[in-house]
Write an enzyme that holds these catalytic residues in place. Structure first.
Site, mmCIF file in Angstrom:
data_model
loop_
_atom_site.group_PDB
_atom_site.id
_atom_site.type_symbol
_atom_site.label_atom_id
_atom_site.label_comp_id
_atom_site.label_asym_id
_atom_site.label_seq_id
_atom_site.Cartn_x
_atom_site.Cartn_y
_atom_site.Cartn_z
ATOM 1 N N LEU A 145 0.783 -1.194 0.053
ATOM 2 C CA LEU A 145 0.056 -0.045 0.081
ATOM 3 C C LEU A 145 0.815 1.235 0.126
ATOM 4 O O LEU A 145 1.999 1.092 0.483
ATOM 5 C CB LEU A 145 -0.940 -0.135 1.245
ATOM 6 C CG LEU A 145 -2.004 -1.083 1.334
ATOM 7 C CD1 LEU A 145 -2.598 -0.861 2.682
ATOM 8 C CD2 LEU A 145 -3.011 -0.910 0.260
ATOM 9 N N ASP A 146 0.485 2.263 -0.798
ATOM 10 C CA ASP A 146 1.264 3.489 -0.594
ATOM 11 C C ASP A 146 1.560 3.854 0.852
ATOM 12 O O ASP A 146 0.365 3.657 1.814
ATOM 13 C CB ASP A 146 0.565 4.635 -1.540
ATOM 14 C CG ASP A 146 0.497 4.437 -2.905
ATOM 15 O OD1 ASP A 146 1.317 3.465 -3.270
ATOM 16 O OD2 ASP A 146 -0.316 4.973 -3.597
ATOM 17 N N ARG A 147 2.395 4.758 1.056
ATOM 18 C CA ARG A 147 2.644 5.251 2.423
ATOM 19 C C ARG A 147 1.555 6.061 3.103
ATOM 20 O O ARG A 147 1.026 5.742 4.248
ATOM 21 C CB ARG A 147 3.918 6.043 2.391
ATOM 22 C CG ARG A 147 4.257 6.368 3.959
ATOM 23 C CD ARG A 147 5.503 7.354 3.757
ATOM 24 N NE ARG A 147 6.071 7.854 5.235
ATOM 25 C CZ ARG A 147 6.927 8.716 5.338
ATOM 26 N NH1 ARG A 147 7.772 9.176 4.300
ATOM 27 N NH2 ARG A 147 7.228 8.921 6.565
#
Length: 320
Positions: A145-147
Site C-alpha cells: 500500500l502507498d505510504r
C-alpha cells in the site's frame, strides 16, 4: 532456514527449513544475499561455487526441506543495520492487527507508515512486525500500500502461504475494495475506467504514473456510496494492481482523490484541508478471498481512522 555461521566473508552453510521448499535456488540467494548484485549470484552459480548437499546445481534447482546450501564468500554492499523500532510505534502496530492465524496476519495499516524501510526511512511495517514477532522467521509482505494509504495489508507468515496468496493475486482471486473521497459530480453511480498506465520518472527522481496507450492494462470499477453536496464517497474495486492505479484513474475522471498532493487538485485539497483533512483520503477497506480447498471466503474489513469518520460527519452536516 538456519545458519551454521553468520553471513560474513567466509563460506557458510544454510539449512533449508519447511516453508522454503519449492523455491528456486537463484531466487533464494537473491533474497538471502541482500546487497549482492544479481549478476554475481548467477556467476557463482555458473562456476559451481554454490553447492547443495555438496553437489553442483543449476540456477533453476528447487530447494527441498533438509537441503544444505553452501554459499561462498561474496562482497556485500555496505549497509546499516535496520533501526530498532520504538515501543510506541510497535504498540501502535500491535493494536492495528485485525486478524492473525498460523498462515497470515492482516493489519489495518495506519496512514503515514511505509510498508517497508528504505529511501531514507529507518523502518516500515514489515521491519516492525519482524521485531514484534521475532519467532516468526518467514514474515513477508503479500502486497503493498502507498505510504499515505491506510487499511487492509496482508502479511504471510509462511512461505507456502505467500505462494498461495501470490497465485490468488495473479488469478484475480483476491477482491480488494477501497473507499475514497472526491469533489465533483458524476451522472452515473457506477463507472468503470479501463485506461492503461505507464510509469514515468520526472527530473529529480520523482515517480509519476500517467494514462498512456503504451502502458499496462489497468481497470478500476468505481461506485458511488454516498453523495454529499459537492463531495462523493466512492468505493473502488481493483481489477488489476498497478502503482497508484486508483489515484490516477480518479484523476482521469476529473475528480482526483482529496488530499492527493501528486495527482490531486490544489483548490479542492485546500477546501478539504479547511474541513480537517490532513492526509490522502484513500483507505483499503476490505479484502475477500477463498483459500484453496476451503468452502468459505475469508473476509477482512478495516475500519476508517476516526479522523476520516469525523471529516465525513462535518461534510454531511455542511451538505444538509
Amino acid at each position: 532456514m538456519s545458519n551454521s555461521q553468520p553471513i560474513s566473508s567466509t563460506v557458510h552453510i544454510l539449512n533449508i527449513e519447511p516453508g522454503y521448499e519449492g523455491q528456486r535456488i537463484d531466487n533464494f540467494l537473491i533474497n538471502h544475499l541482500k546487497g549482492v548484485p544479481k549478476s554475481l549470484v548467477y556467476r557463482i552459480l555458473r562456476r559451481g561455487e554454490v553447492r547443495v548437499n555438496k553437489g553442483r546445481i543449476k540456477a533453476n534447482y528447487r530447494l527441498q526441506v533438509g537441503d544444505q546450501v553452501r554459499v561462498p564468500p561474496v562482497r556485500m554492499a555496505e549497509k546499516d543495520e535496520p533501526g530498532r523500532v520504538d515501543s510506541r510505534q510497535l504498540d501502535r502496530l500491535e493494536k492495528a492487527i485485525i486478524f492473525e492465524d498460523k498462515r497470515l496476519l492482516v493489519l489495518n495499516k495506519p496512514s503515514g507508515v511505509a510498508v517497508h524501510g528504505g529511501s531514507g526511512l529507518s523502518f516500515g511495517v514489515i521491519e516492525a512486525l519482524r521485531q514484534l514477532r521475532p519467532e516468526e522467521h518467514q514474515l513477508e509482505l503479500v502486497h503493498r500500500l502507498d505510504r499515505e494509504t491506510s487499511g487492509c495489508l496482508l502479511i504471510a507468515k509462511r512461505r507456502s502461504a505467500l505462494r498461495t496468496l501470490h497465485e490468488l493475486m495473479r488469478s484475480n482471486g483476491i477482491d480488494k475494495r477501497y473507499i475514497t473521497l472526491v469533489k465533483g459530480h458524476w451522472r452515473r453511480d457506477r463507472v468503470e475506467v479501463d485506461a492503461p498506465l505507464l510509469k514515468n520518472t520526472l527530473q529529480g527522481g520523482e515517480r509519476v504514473v500517467v494514462v498512456d496507450p503504451r502502458g499496462k492494462e489497468s481497470v478500476t470499477r468505481f461506485s458511488v456510496r454516498e453523495r454529499m453536496g459537492d463531495f462523493l464517497l466512492i468505493e473502488a474495486r481493483l481489477m488489476t494492481g498497478r502503482t497508484h492505479q486508483i489515484r490516477v484513474h480518479a484523476a482521469h475522471l476529473g475528480t482526483p482523490i482529496l488530499g492527493d498532493e501528486k495527482y490531486g487538485d490544489a483548490a479542492a485539497n485546500r477546501e478539504a484541508k479547511e474541513l480537517g483533512l490532513r492526509r490522502l483520503f484513500l483507505h483499503a477497506e476490505t479484502l475477500r478471498f477463498r483459500w484453496p480447498d476451503e468452502k468459505q471466503d475469508l473476509v477482512f474489513r478495516a475500519p476508517l481512522e476516526p479522523v476520516l469518520d469525523e471529516l465525513l460527519t462535518r461534510i454531511r452536516a455542511k451538505a444538509s
